[in-house]
Design an enzyme around this catalytic site. Sequence first.
Site, short mmCIF file in Angstrom:
data_model
loop_
_atom_site.label_atom_id
_atom_site.label_comp_id
_atom_site.label_asym_id
_atom_site.label_seq_id
_atom_site.Cartn_x
_atom_site.Cartn_y
_atom_site.Cartn_z
N ILE A 196 28.26 29.36 71.95
CA ILE A 196 27.57 29.92 70.78
C ILE A 196 28.15 31.30 70.47
O ILE A 196 28.32 32.13 71.37
CB ILE A 196 26.05 30.04 71.02
CG1 ILE A 196 25.46 28.68 71.45
CG2 ILE A 196 25.35 30.57 69.78
CD1 ILE A 196 25.52 27.58 70.42
N SER B 164 24.19 29.13 88.88
CA SER B 164 22.83 29.52 88.48
C SER B 164 22.27 28.58 87.43
O SER B 164 21.08 28.24 87.46
CB SER B 164 22.83 30.97 87.95
OG SER B 164 23.45 31.07 86.67
N SER C 65 22.56 25.75 80.35
CA SER C 65 23.88 25.84 79.72
C SER C 65 24.62 24.53 79.98
O SER C 65 24.34 23.85 80.98
CB SER C 65 24.68 27.00 80.30
OG SER C 65 26.04 26.93 79.94
N VAL D 182 13.55 40.97 85.03
CA VAL D 182 13.28 39.66 85.61
C VAL D 182 13.68 39.57 87.08
O VAL D 182 13.30 38.61 87.77
CB VAL D 182 13.96 38.51 84.83
CG1 VAL D 182 13.39 38.41 83.43
CG2 VAL D 182 15.47 38.67 84.81
N TYR E 251 27.73 31.97 87.63
CA TYR E 251 26.99 31.60 86.42
C TYR E 251 26.74 30.09 86.37
O TYR E 251 25.61 29.64 86.12
CB TYR E 251 27.77 32.05 85.18
CG TYR E 251 27.11 31.68 83.87
CD1 TYR E 251 26.11 32.49 83.33
CD2 TYR E 251 27.47 30.53 83.18
CE1 TYR E 251 25.50 32.16 82.13
CE2 TYR E 251 26.87 30.20 81.97
CZ TYR E 251 25.89 31.01 81.47
OH TYR E 251 25.28 30.67 80.27
#
Length: 263
Positions: free
Chosen positions: A202, A172, A156, A77, A169
């Site tokens: 999770i 993003s 998220s 990606v 993270y």
Amino acid sequence: MVARKLGRVVMSDLFDIRKEVILITGASQGLGRQFARVLSAHGAAVALAARQTAKLKSLEAEIRGKGGRAAAVAMDVTDTASIAKAIDDAEAALGPISVLINNAGIAIEKLAVDQTEADWDAVINANLKGAYFAATEMARRMIARKQEGNIVNIASVLGTGVMKSLSPYTISKAGIIQATKAMALEWAGNRIRVNALAPGYIDTEINHAFWATPGGEKLTKRIPQRRVGAESDLDGAILLLASNASRYMTGSVVTVDGGFLLT
């Protein structure tokens, strides 16, 4: 379960994805693999994209062994040429893609002062750049075909909240949420809807051991439901967003987190 008629609408028909061709990035493990399994089990043809093609081939064989339609395609990606080729290969195998699930992503856990430029580039390129260019490549094709389309970006809860040691993270994933809204606005007139799914914590094969540690137990206690989510806890949400049950939703963010953001 017997479907109940609401006027002339049969509830089960809203979630019918048997005619959909769904491309899932990051499908070799974790949430991507779970998404592929549940969407295939409900009748969709699934294109499985990732860099780890050996794992993809195993998942492809598993799905086909259960009577499903699946095709494994190599995709990096972070490389726009790889994205375009993977979509070409997927559509050659299964037909025009109608749903894209942008799931590929990574995290590098370090305090902000310890994150390097290489760390930043790796996370932003995989999580944000990759999702953006997979979506735009897919949208161009859908627009050219005058085809109704559906894009689901995996965000998220850390795109809204924050946590130490995961700054690239969280940045993003905040970008994914804003990209979802920007794309939804631009493409609504082309009958392409764009929504985001924002999971909480999770339990996956990548982080499974962590939840038995003192740090994992402490984090679990911060979740109002007092448990970490299972991969299957996202099944209903991904079915909603991938199906026509969400046909009047675009630019939405669906949070599935056991109440974590409430704290």
